[in-house]
Design an enzyme around this catalytic site. Structure first.
Site, PDB file in Angstrom:
ATOM      1  N   ASP A  31      -5.344 -57.441  33.939  1.00 57.99           N
ATOM      2  CA  ASP A  31      -5.583 -56.134  33.325  1.00 57.99           C
ATOM      3  C   ASP A  31      -5.290 -56.184  31.833  1.00 57.99           C
ATOM      4  OD1 ASP A  31      -6.232 -55.235  35.801  1.00 57.99           O
ATOM      5  OD2 ASP A  31      -4.411 -54.043  36.115  1.00 57.99           O
ATOM      6  N   GLU A 111     -24.418 -47.396  59.249  1.00 56.66           N
ATOM      7  CA  GLU A 111     -23.525 -47.268  58.090  1.00 56.66           C
ATOM      8  C   GLU A 111     -22.433 -46.258  58.413  1.00 56.66           C
ATOM      9  OE1 GLU A 111     -26.041 -47.047  54.245  1.00 56.66           O
ATOM     10  OE2 GLU A 111     -27.397 -46.540  55.871  1.00 56.66           O
ATOM     11  N   LYS A 113     -20.230 -43.031  57.751  1.00 52.03           N
ATOM     12  CA  LYS A 113     -20.500 -41.755  57.088  1.00 52.03           C
ATOM     13  C   LYS A 113     -19.291 -41.412  56.209  1.00 52.03           C
ATOM     14  CE  LYS A 113     -22.072 -37.059  57.995  1.00 52.03           C
ATOM     15  NZ  LYS A 113     -21.068 -36.381  57.169  1.00 52.03           N
TER      16      LYS A 113
END
Length: 667
Positions: A31, A111, A113
């Site tokens: 980072d 997929e 939801k």
């Protein structure tokens, strides 16, 4: 390397690191290193403003302020999904599709939801052009500035992508980020957010994008929409989206049959709690895009997709009291006031009791311990009573006999579950409710006027019906609470602009019972103006496509009411659009008048929508399915076998795309 090349090199490198970190979850630098490179790029861009790029990684930190979010119409409508709650319902769904397609194999994409805020992203030449919320499916709010702060959404695409397309997904707030946000609020002595979904949705409408950038929002993509897409299946589309740089969840799976679909459902019903974000079910889609086209859409949802909802979470709590609400149609809804309890991420204090029959069926009494669940994970409802915990001496619930607002005796029509207050012209919630419906977004969409302001106007004697809105003056509004000069001007201007709203939306706005958006469009198209509709008889109305006896009777009852007829006359006087304005197409003819066409297959010279428009522009009618009333089937490549068989059975003429063009060119 010159300065411009150095800036571009840093942008490319930082975009790559963003993708590795937020999409692949595989960071390749620390980072600290990332922040140092970002600061270096910021410095170079500040010193060289001529090389500014709104898609630069430095623009993700936000800072722009949006006071009013523009409403934009979706180029391709965003439909909702039909829900199912059992595997038998999914089997019935497949059976309906098999009847439409013929006995052909159907593959599925499964997929998860995601429980978030639906979003439509438009890309042109590989760059993010705009981001628009789902809204009502037809139009939504542009939130591009806020969306650019979400690191998992690419500002630049990579690879071989279409020149322009839309991609749809869900803006979510991962559970860990949501928990951290709430911990910080509690430390400051502030109330925590209720649940991740509402917090994510609310974040998108913050005016300061720098505040949005501070929230750990994520975006999970699930569908690409556009012309000439470089794939033939939905699953392949997801793979392409990943290659272009989008974050598409790896949990998506291809299923060759329903057994594999059910295995996916069973697995995630157990393992969904291991996910880093909330999910309430599985979305099952037909994988073939050609089959999707053949199946088409209902008024609200695609026929080729269904959502399987996981079993709702249940909790027990105590029923403290029952209150009664009056809707704009006079319908009475009993509401349970509960001892507050946590349910599916929210604190529940109230639940629907539906009607008198439901109360009697469950024998619900004040003081009972009741089981509460969220119907479809949204609206809490009472599903059972723990009689063993019932207080001694409890009495059965006596349903209300008089309106709680105007004290008029309630009525209950034969065959209907709900009680009604018949005081149409004098019951305050009904009057306020009708005006609130009239100004709502899907109806007249009057800017500067909200539900609370409507109640304020009514209680101050300024309006008693929606026609009164057009007589409001600025000086009448200024004495009202929280009403300044600018607010009053905006309200009056918003009401004036509503005179341009097209007839079909006005017809929905006036609030005829059972006349929703779709029915209003059909009635407007058929009758052309309010006078024709007002004089239509029951049988005439029932002959209109998709209009049954219940809707027809409701239309007649609305216009039999003298008060409604007077309001309509006043709306005419004020210039509200009560007549359908036909858009003029210079190429339109009446060559196809009286002919009904069904379109099936893939075409070279027309898109399917373009072909349908050409039929309607030339006076023809487009049918959704083949029947004895069908005159022609325009067949393209890969015509559905079920439609071919039906056409042959009924001896309906099958013509090609070229045959259709020749038909138009004939004198």
């Amino acid at each position: 390397m010159d300065t411009q090349q150095q800036i571009q090199s840093l942008r490319d490198e930082l975009n790559g690191h963003n993708y590795n970190y937020y999409v692949l979850d595989n960071p390749t630098i620390s980072d600290f290193e990332f922040d140092q490179k970002l600061k270096q790029l910021e410095k170079l861009e500040q010193e060289n403003p001529q090389f500014f790029d709104e898609h630069s990684p430095t623009q993700r930190v936000g800072g722009a302020v949006t006071k009013n979010f523009k409403t934009l119409v979706h180029e391709n409508r965003m439909y909702s999904l039909d829900n199912s709650y059992s595997k038998d319902e999914v089997r019935e769904w497949e059976a309906r599709m098999q009847r439409a397609l013929g006995n052909v194999p159907i593959e599925y994409t499964c997929e998860l939801k995601y429980d978030g805020a639906s979003m439509n992203l438009t890309y042109e030449n590989g760059k993010l052009l705009q981001a628009v919320t789902r809204g009502d499916g037809f139009q939504g709010d542009e939130v591009t500035t806020n969306i650019k702060t979400i690191k998992s959404i690419p500002l630049h695409l990579k690879g071989d992508f279409p020149q322009k397309f839309d991609i749809r997904g869900e803006i979510i707030l991962p559970l860990a980020g949501f928990q951290k946000m709430n911990e910080e609020l509690v430390e400051l002595g502030l109330p925590p957010y209720a649940n991740p979904r509402n917090t994510a949705s609310g974040s998108l409408k913050l005016q300061d994008s720098a505040e949005v950038a501070k929230r750990p929002l994520d975006c999970l993509l699930y569908s690409i929409v556009g012309n000439n897409l470089p794939f033939k299946t939905h699953f392949d589309g997801l793979e392409h989206a990943r290659r272009w740089g989008f974050k598409v969840p790896k949990e998506s799976k291809l299923a060759r049959n329903l057994d594999e679909v059910f295995a996916f459902i069973d697995y995630w019903d157990t393992h969904r709690h291991d996910l880093p974000y909330e999910t309430d079910g599985v979305v099952v889609k037909v994988n073939s895009l050609h089959q999707q086209e053949e199946l088409g859409y209902t008024a609200k949802s695609p026929r080729w997709a269904i959502a399987y909802k996981f079993k709702s979470e249940q909790v027990f709590t105590v029923l403290n009291s029952i209150s009664y609400q009056v809707g704009r149609t006079g319908a009475i809804t009993p509401v349970a006031n509960l001892e507050p309890v946590q349910l599916a991420g929210t604190v529940v204090k109230r639940a629907s009791l539906h009607n008198a029959d439901q109360i009697e069926k469950l024998d619900i009494r004040i003081g009972d311990t009741v089981a509460v669940e969220k119907g479809g994970e949204i609206i809490p409802k009472i599903i059972a009573v723990d009689v063993a915990k019932r207080p001694v001496g409890s009495q059965p619930t006596q349903y209300l006999t008089h309106c709680p607002e105007c004290q008029t005796p309630l009525i209950r029509n034969e065959g209907e579950a709900q009680h009604y207050c018949p005081n149409f012209c004098g019951c305050p919630p009904q009057i306020i409710g009708r005006i609130q419906h009239y100004i709502s977004r899907k109806a007249m969409d009057i800017e500067g006027l909200g539900g609370e302001t409507v109640a304020l106007l009514y209680h101050n004697g300024l309006v008693k019906d929606y026609a009164d809105l057009y007589e409001l003056q600025i000086d009448q509004l200024l004495p009202l609470d929280r009403m300044a000069q600018k607010s009053a001007e905006n309200l009056v201007n918003g009401i004036a602009q509503s005179k341009n709203v097209p007839f079909e939306r006005v017809l929905y706005a006036i609030g005829i019972r059972y006349v929703g958006e779709t029915v209003a469009k059909k009635l407007a198209k058929h009758y052309k103006n309010i006078d024709n509709l007002q004089s239509a008889g029951l049988l005439d109305l029932m002959l209109v496509e998709e209009i049954g006896e219940r809707i027809a009777q409701s239309v007649i009852e609305f216009f039999e009411n003298q008060e409604n007829r007077l309001i309509i006359e006043r709306l005419k006087k004020y210039g509200v659009q009560l007549e359908r304005i036909e858009t003029v197409n210079p190429d339109a003819t009446d060559k196809l008048v009286g002919k009904t066409f069904v379109v099936s297959g893939v075409f070279e010279k027309f898109s399917r929508d373009g072909l349908k428009k050409a039929i309607e522009d030339n006076g023809g009618k487009v049918g959704s399915s083949i029947s004895a009333k069908t005159d022609y089937v325009v067949a393209g490549e890969n015509m559905g076998p079920a439609k071919l068989e039906k056409a042959n059975q009924l001896k309906v003429a099958i013509i090609s795309e070229d045959d259709f063009i020749q038909m138009l060119n004939e004198n």
